[in-house]
Design a protein around this motif. Structure first.
Motif, PDB file in Angstrom:
ATOM      1  N   SER A 181       0.824  -1.220   0.000  1.00 14.31           N
ATOM      2  CA  SER A 181       0.000   0.000   0.000  1.00 14.31           C
ATOM      3  C   SER A 181       0.855   1.266   0.000  1.00 14.31           C
ATOM      4  O   SER A 181       1.988   1.276   0.516  1.00 14.31           O
ATOM      5  CB  SER A 181      -0.869  -0.019   1.256  1.00 14.31           C
ATOM      6  N   HIS A 222      -0.544   3.859   1.474  1.00 16.69           N
ATOM      7  CA  HIS A 222      -1.186   4.603   2.565  1.00 16.69           C
ATOM      8  C   HIS A 222      -0.364   4.567   3.854  1.00 16.69           C
ATOM      9  O   HIS A 222       0.495   3.698   4.048  1.00 16.69           O
ATOM     10  CB  HIS A 222      -2.570   3.991   2.865  1.00 16.69           C
ATOM     11  N   THR A 223      -0.690   5.517   4.740  1.00 17.94           N
ATOM     12  CA  THR A 223      -0.163   5.466   6.113  1.00 17.94           C
ATOM     13  C   THR A 223      -1.091   4.574   6.944  1.00 17.94           C
ATOM     14  O   THR A 223      -2.194   4.213   6.501  1.00 17.94           O
ATOM     15  CB  THR A 223      -0.179   6.877   6.731  1.00 17.94           C
ATOM     16  N   GLU A 254      -2.148  -2.283   5.744  1.00 20.31           N
ATOM     17  CA  GLU A 254      -0.929  -1.449   5.849  1.00 20.31           C
ATOM     18  C   GLU A 254       0.094  -2.016   6.820  1.00 20.31           C
ATOM     19  O   GLU A 254       1.268  -1.625   6.782  1.00 20.31           O
ATOM     20  CB  GLU A 254      -1.340  -0.035   6.283  1.00 20.31           C
ATOM     21  N   GLU A 275      -4.453   6.004   7.514  1.00 16.97           N
ATOM     22  CA  GLU A 275      -5.376   5.926   6.366  1.00 16.97           C
ATOM     23  C   GLU A 275      -5.791   4.486   6.086  1.00 16.97           C
ATOM     24  O   GLU A 275      -6.481   4.219   5.100  1.00 16.97           O
ATOM     25  CB  GLU A 275      -4.672   6.476   5.116  1.00 16.97           C
ATOM     26  N   GLY A 276      -5.348   3.534   6.943  1.00 20.43           N
ATOM     27  CA  GLY A 276      -5.563   2.134   6.583  1.00 20.43           C
ATOM     28  C   GLY A 276      -5.946   1.228   7.737  1.00 20.43           C
ATOM     29  O   GLY A 276      -6.370   1.680   8.800  1.00 20.43           O
TER      30      GLY A 276
END
Ligand code: LIP
Length: 259
Positions: free
Chosen positions: A150, A152-153, A207, A156-157
């Motif tokens: 991913s 994303h952080t 993540e 965000e996940g």
């Protein structure tokens, strides 16, 4: 193949055929509860199918690379030196508890290590007909389609966790660690298969994944697949993992910070 002329792509292709045969054994399993036996540790079971799959894997892997050592979940980790030369590190059915309960979420996990570091890994989920694989330096794939972690952080996940159920003494640390990640993430999942959790991170569908105690056969293949998909494998403090004894494992996408 002598050590000098080991072609890892050939080893992958030939090992994948053995793993596919083992997938059929898992899918064809019947009367599992009668073939389930308790092992040491809370909630730790082995079935006749684990032993059968490991036997097929051992025979197949030794035919492919006779000079390699073989470390399998159903044989003794302490007597297998994987630190020099080639070694297969194998979990015949990762997610055995799921398998015994008919939860249809388990994997056959095979890694080939060279001098203690995985250089080829295969994780096969026979229920979804997904075969994840990686050869070091050549990327990570699911059914031969490239996969990537991913972007994303964690904020965000979602994250995945294992509860190290065979080690109740780690329960408090596991859930305190999870609480810290849960305060940051959108949600968590617990699947029951470390190998598949690692592949879920490698595919960019989560993540982060952690588990306080895993054996090398749980994570050797999945860790390579995560790294080849652009992810990071470490312990909870960011230290590199080793593959010759059990330890804490954390997999994360590159934008995920540990704290
Ligand atoms: C299991 C892992 C799971 C973990 C269990 C066990 P097994 O592997 O996949 O994530 O929580 O402790 O290690 O024993 O089913 O091969």
């Amino acid at each position: 193949m002598g050590n000098a002329d080991v072609d890892l792509n050939v080893v992958y292709e030939r090992t994948a055929k053995v793993v596919q045969r083992c997938g059929k054994i898992v899918l064809g399993a019947a009367d599992i509860s009668r073939r389930t036996h308790a092992k040491q540790g809370k909630g730790n079971f082995v079935t006749d199918y684990d032993a059968q799959v490991q036997s097929v894997l051992r025979e197949g892997c030794m035919r492919i690379l006779p000079q390699a050592a073989f470390m399998g979940e159903e044989s003794d980790m302490d007597k297998t030196d994987v630190s020099e030369g080639y070694a297969f590190i194998v979990d015949p059915i990762d997610g055995t508890a799921n398998f015994t309960r008919g939860l249809n979420w388990s994997a056959i996990s095979v890694a080939l290590a060279c001098d203690g570091i995985p250089v080829m890994g295969i994780v096969c989920n026979p229920y979804t007909n997904e075969m994840y694989h990686a050869v070091r330096g050549a990327g990570a794939y699911c059914n031969n389609r490239k996969i990537h972690v991913s972007e994303h952080t964690l904020e965000e996940g979602i994250f995945l966790m294992g509860t190290a159920p065979y080690h109740p003494e780690l329960a408090r640390a596991s859930f305190e660690t999870a609480f810290g990640f849960f305060a940051r993430a959108l949600d968590l999942r617990r699947s029951g298969s470390a190998a598949l959790d690692l592949c879920t991170v490698a595919s960019g569908k989560a993540e982060l994944y952690f588990e306080m105690e895993l054996c090398p056969w749980d994570y050797a293949a999945g860790a390579l697949i995560v790294e080849e998909a652009g992810g990071i494998i470490s312990d909870l403090d960011g230290n590199p993992v080793t593959y010759d004894h059990s330890q804490t494992v954390l997999a994360r996408a590159p934008k995920v910070s540990l704290r």
